[in-house]
Design a protein around this motif. Structure first.
Motif, PDB file in Angstrom:
ATOM      1  N   LEU A 199      -0.475  -8.362   4.595  1.00 49.94           N
ATOM      2  CA  LEU A 199      -0.840  -8.506   3.188  1.00 49.94           C
ATOM      3  C   LEU A 199      -1.716  -7.334   2.755  1.00 49.94           C
ATOM      4  O   LEU A 199      -1.551  -6.799   1.656  1.00 49.94           O
ATOM      5  CB  LEU A 199      -1.564  -9.838   2.950  1.00 49.94           C
ATOM      6  CG  LEU A 199      -2.062 -10.088   1.530  1.00 49.94           C
ATOM      7  CD1 LEU A 199      -0.938  -9.994   0.507  1.00 49.94           C
ATOM      8  CD2 LEU A 199      -2.757 -11.439   1.453  1.00 49.94           C
ATOM      9  N   TYR A 200      -2.635  -6.932   3.612  1.00 51.88           N
ATOM     10  CA  TYR A 200      -3.485  -5.780   3.294  1.00 51.88           C
ATOM     11  C   TYR A 200      -2.624  -4.536   3.056  1.00 51.88           C
ATOM     12  O   TYR A 200      -2.869  -3.784   2.110  1.00 51.88           O
ATOM     13  CB  TYR A 200      -4.508  -5.513   4.403  1.00 51.88           C
ATOM     14  CG  TYR A 200      -5.448  -4.391   4.023  1.00 51.88           C
ATOM     15  CD1 TYR A 200      -6.612  -4.655   3.309  1.00 51.88           C
ATOM     16  CD2 TYR A 200      -5.146  -3.064   4.334  1.00 51.88           C
ATOM     17  CE1 TYR A 200      -7.461  -3.629   2.931  1.00 51.88           C
ATOM     18  CE2 TYR A 200      -5.985  -2.036   3.955  1.00 51.88           C
ATOM     19  CZ  TYR A 200      -7.145  -2.321   3.251  1.00 51.88           C
ATOM     20  OH  TYR A 200      -7.964  -1.306   2.858  1.00 51.88           O
ATOM     21  N   ASP A 201      -1.630  -4.330   3.892  1.00 51.35           N
ATOM     22  CA  ASP A 201      -0.746  -3.174   3.726  1.00 51.35           C
ATOM     23  C   ASP A 201      -0.040  -3.201   2.373  1.00 51.35           C
ATOM     24  O   ASP A 201       0.087  -2.172   1.704  1.00 51.35           O
ATOM     25  CB  ASP A 201       0.291  -3.109   4.850  1.00 51.35           C
ATOM     26  CG  ASP A 201      -0.318  -2.778   6.203  1.00 51.35           C
ATOM     27  OD1 ASP A 201      -1.465  -2.267   6.251  1.00 51.35           O
ATOM     28  OD2 ASP A 201       0.362  -3.032   7.226  1.00 51.35           O
ATOM     29  N   VAL A 202       0.412  -4.386   1.962  1.00 50.05           N
ATOM     30  CA  VAL A 202       1.057  -4.527   0.648  1.00 50.05           C
ATOM     31  C   VAL A 202       0.069  -4.194  -0.465  1.00 50.05           C
ATOM     32  O   VAL A 202       0.381  -3.443  -1.394  1.00 50.05           O
ATOM     33  CB  VAL A 202       1.622  -5.959   0.474  1.00 50.05           C
ATOM     34  CG1 VAL A 202       2.081  -6.190  -0.956  1.00 50.05           C
ATOM     35  CG2 VAL A 202       2.761  -6.204   1.456  1.00 50.05           C
ATOM     36  N   LEU A 203      -1.146  -4.752  -0.361  1.00 46.35           N
ATOM     37  CA  LEU A 203      -2.172  -4.490  -1.374  1.00 46.35           C
ATOM     38  C   LEU A 203      -2.571  -3.018  -1.411  1.00 46.35           C
ATOM     39  O   LEU A 203      -2.790  -2.451  -2.481  1.00 46.35           O
ATOM     40  CB  LEU A 203      -3.403  -5.363  -1.122  1.00 46.35           C
ATOM     41  CG  LEU A 203      -3.213  -6.852  -1.373  1.00 46.35           C
ATOM     42  CD1 LEU A 203      -4.399  -7.631  -0.842  1.00 46.35           C
ATOM     43  CD2 LEU A 203      -2.984  -7.124  -2.841  1.00 46.35           C
ATOM     44  N   GLU A 204      -2.650  -2.411  -0.245  1.00 47.22           N
ATOM     45  CA  GLU A 204      -3.012  -0.997  -0.167  1.00 47.22           C
ATOM     46  C   GLU A 204      -1.968  -0.129  -0.871  1.00 47.22           C
ATOM     47  O   GLU A 204      -2.309   0.771  -1.641  1.00 47.22           O
ATOM     48  CB  GLU A 204      -3.158  -0.590   1.292  1.00 47.22           C
ATOM     49  CG  GLU A 204      -3.660   0.816   1.493  1.00 47.22           C
ATOM     50  CD  GLU A 204      -3.894   1.114   2.965  1.00 47.22           C
ATOM     51  OE1 GLU A 204      -4.906   1.772   3.248  1.00 47.22           O
ATOM     52  OE2 GLU A 204      -3.077   0.699   3.818  1.00 47.22           O
ATOM     53  N   SER A 205      -0.714  -0.412  -0.635  1.00 47.00           N
ATOM     54  CA  SER A 205       0.361   0.338  -1.283  1.00 47.00           C
ATOM     55  C   SER A 205       0.354   0.114  -2.791  1.00 47.00           C
ATOM     56  O   SER A 205       0.495   1.064  -3.580  1.00 47.00           O
ATOM     57  CB  SER A 205       1.700  -0.100  -0.687  1.00 47.00           C
ATOM     58  OG  SER A 205       2.756   0.556  -1.325  1.00 47.00           O
TER      59      SER A 205
END
Length: 56
Positions: A15-21
């Motif tokens: 989820l963090y990766d999605v938010l970061e992108s």
């Protein structure tokens, strides 16, 4: 600018990766993007006091 409250946030790495992108696409930091999303969600749910809505 008002003082910000600090607190730890445990979040799934995927989820963090999605938010970061997503934040990168919006030219925001992950922190400011999470704050933006939470603010929008509270407005949509009718949980933000009227006075606070008018200030933004």
């Amino acid at each position: 600018m008002a003082k910000k409250k600090n607190f730890p946030l445990r979040i799934d790495p995927k989820l963090y990766d999605v938010l970061e992108s997503w934040a990168k696409d919006e030219f925001r930091s992950v922190n400011s993007h999470i704050e933006f999303l939470l603010r929008e969600a509270t407005k949509k749910a009718g949980r933000t006091p009227k006075k606070q809505n008018e200030d933004e």
